[in-house]
Scaffold this motif. Structure first.
Motif, mmCIF file in Angstrom:
data_model
loop_
_atom_site.group_PDB
_atom_site.id
_atom_site.type_symbol
_atom_site.label_atom_id
_atom_site.label_comp_id
_atom_site.label_asym_id
_atom_site.label_seq_id
_atom_site.Cartn_x
_atom_site.Cartn_y
_atom_site.Cartn_z
ATOM 1 N N ASP A 1 0.801 -1.210 0.000
ATOM 2 C CA ASP A 1 0.000 0.000 0.000
ATOM 3 C C ASP A 1 0.843 1.274 0.000
ATOM 4 O O ASP A 1 0.379 2.331 0.395
ATOM 5 C CB ASP A 1 -0.976 0.007 1.182
ATOM 6 C CG ASP A 1 -0.271 -0.110 2.522
ATOM 7 O OD1 ASP A 1 0.903 -0.507 2.531
ATOM 8 O OD2 ASP A 1 -0.904 0.203 3.539
ATOM 9 N N VAL A 2 2.072 1.182 -0.462
ATOM 10 C CA VAL A 2 2.962 2.338 -0.537
ATOM 11 C C VAL A 2 3.065 2.774 -1.992
ATOM 12 O O VAL A 2 3.300 1.957 -2.877
ATOM 13 C CB VAL A 2 4.362 1.996 0.011
ATOM 14 C CG1 VAL A 2 5.339 3.122 -0.229
ATOM 15 C CG2 VAL A 2 4.269 1.671 1.485
ATOM 16 N N GLN B 1 4.993 7.253 -0.179
ATOM 17 C CA GLN B 1 3.903 7.798 0.630
ATOM 18 C C GLN B 1 2.816 6.764 0.825
ATOM 19 O O GLN B 1 2.671 5.833 0.040
ATOM 20 C CB GLN B 1 3.343 9.079 0.033
ATOM 21 C CG GLN B 1 2.543 8.899 -1.234
ATOM 22 C CD GLN B 1 2.014 10.223 -1.766
ATOM 23 O OE1 GLN B 1 2.721 11.222 -1.784
ATOM 24 N NE2 GLN B 1 0.784 10.219 -2.217
ATOM 25 N N SER B 2 2.060 6.959 1.900
ATOM 26 C CA SER B 2 0.938 6.078 2.212
ATOM 27 C C SER B 2 -0.237 6.434 1.315
ATOM 28 O O SER B 2 -0.234 7.481 0.657
ATOM 29 C CB SER B 2 0.541 6.264 3.680
ATOM 30 O OG SER B 2 -0.097 7.522 3.841
ATOM 31 N N GLU C 1 0.585 10.505 3.395
ATOM 32 C CA GLU C 1 1.628 10.726 4.398
ATOM 33 C C GLU C 1 2.986 10.319 3.827
ATOM 34 O O GLU C 1 3.159 9.212 3.302
ATOM 35 C CB GLU C 1 1.327 9.885 5.635
ATOM 36 C CG GLU C 1 2.421 9.922 6.683
ATOM 37 C CD GLU C 1 2.247 8.868 7.765
ATOM 38 O OE1 GLU C 1 3.007 8.926 8.740
ATOM 39 O OE2 GLU C 1 1.373 7.984 7.630
ATOM 40 N N LEU D 1 6.534 8.827 3.790
ATOM 41 C CA LEU D 1 7.146 7.736 4.548
ATOM 42 C C LEU D 1 8.658 7.673 4.364
ATOM 43 O O LEU D 1 9.366 7.166 5.232
ATOM 44 C CB LEU D 1 6.526 6.400 4.139
ATOM 45 C CG LEU D 1 5.013 6.294 4.280
ATOM 46 C CD1 LEU D 1 4.509 5.006 3.647
ATOM 47 C CD2 LEU D 1 4.597 6.396 5.741
ATOM 48 N N ALA E 1 8.011 4.798 10.040
ATOM 49 C CA ALA E 1 7.793 3.883 8.916
ATOM 50 C C ALA E 1 8.908 2.854 8.754
ATOM 51 O O ALA E 1 8.836 2.008 7.857
ATOM 52 C CB ALA E 1 7.628 4.689 7.623
#
Length: 188
Positions: free
Chosen positions: A3-4, A65-66, A70, A72, A123
């Motif tokens: 999920d990144v 990023q998430s 966000e 990471l 992270a």
């Protein structure tokens, strides 16, 4: 971690990227900017980040990023043969401050040089560094380069990640008062 999102950096990423970069490169950031403290170096690096043609420009970075956006982590990498030219803006800054414009360029011709790999503290341990290194390797291949290189200081816990990724020692370098091992990963 599936999920990144790994995406190219943009100038608006400066507020996330610059503190993370300075926290990672420490004394090298101080030497590049002639700053005496990290907060001062960050201010100077914020001016370089949105500009093209320097080693810390957004144009050489990928951001992890998430799904919620966000930040990471990031990887900053460029062809080693461009290192000297990408350091010229920092040399010019030092000379404008009345200082010698001596900066030892880090990249080696023939490799994609990873200047900075940084993952936020919250992270770490989630495979983000691996994903960013794999993305850099893909970028190297796309540029026709068959090697990725980086410098690591003794005792850096990231050395375990580099070992798992197939990096091997290829010499040492002295920069900004520290000794670093030059690691390379062949992509052939």
């Amino acid at each position: 971690m599936t999920d990144v999102l790994i995406r190219p950096a943009h100038p608006f990423d400066a507020a996330f990227a610059v503190p993370l970069i300075q926290a990672t490169i420490g004394p090298i950031g101080l030497a590049l900017t002639s700053a005496s403290a990290s907060v001062e170096a960050e201010r100077a690096l914020l001016g370089f980040y949105p500009l093209r043609g320097n080693r810390l420009s957004f144009e050489h970075q990928l951001i992890a990023q998430s799904p919620t956006g966000e930040g990471l982590g990031l990887i900053l990498a460029y062809p080693g043969e461009h290192a000297e030219a990408l350091d010229d803006p920092f040399r010019e800054r030092l000379r404008a401050l009345g200082l010698p414009g001596r900066i030892e360029s880090e990249g080696t011709p023939g490799e994609l040089y990873v200047d900075t790999l940084a993952v936020t503290e919250t992270a770490r341990g989630r495979g983000i560094g691996t994903r960013l290194l794999d993305a850099a390797a893909d970028g190297a291949v796309a540029l026709g380069l068959n090697r990725v290189g980086l410098l690591v200081e003794d005792g850096n816990p990231a050395a375990r990640l580099y070992d798992r990724q197939g990096f091997r020692p290829a010499g040492t370098r002295r920069l900004a008062g520290g000794t670093y091992t030059h690691l390379v990963r062949d992509l052939t």
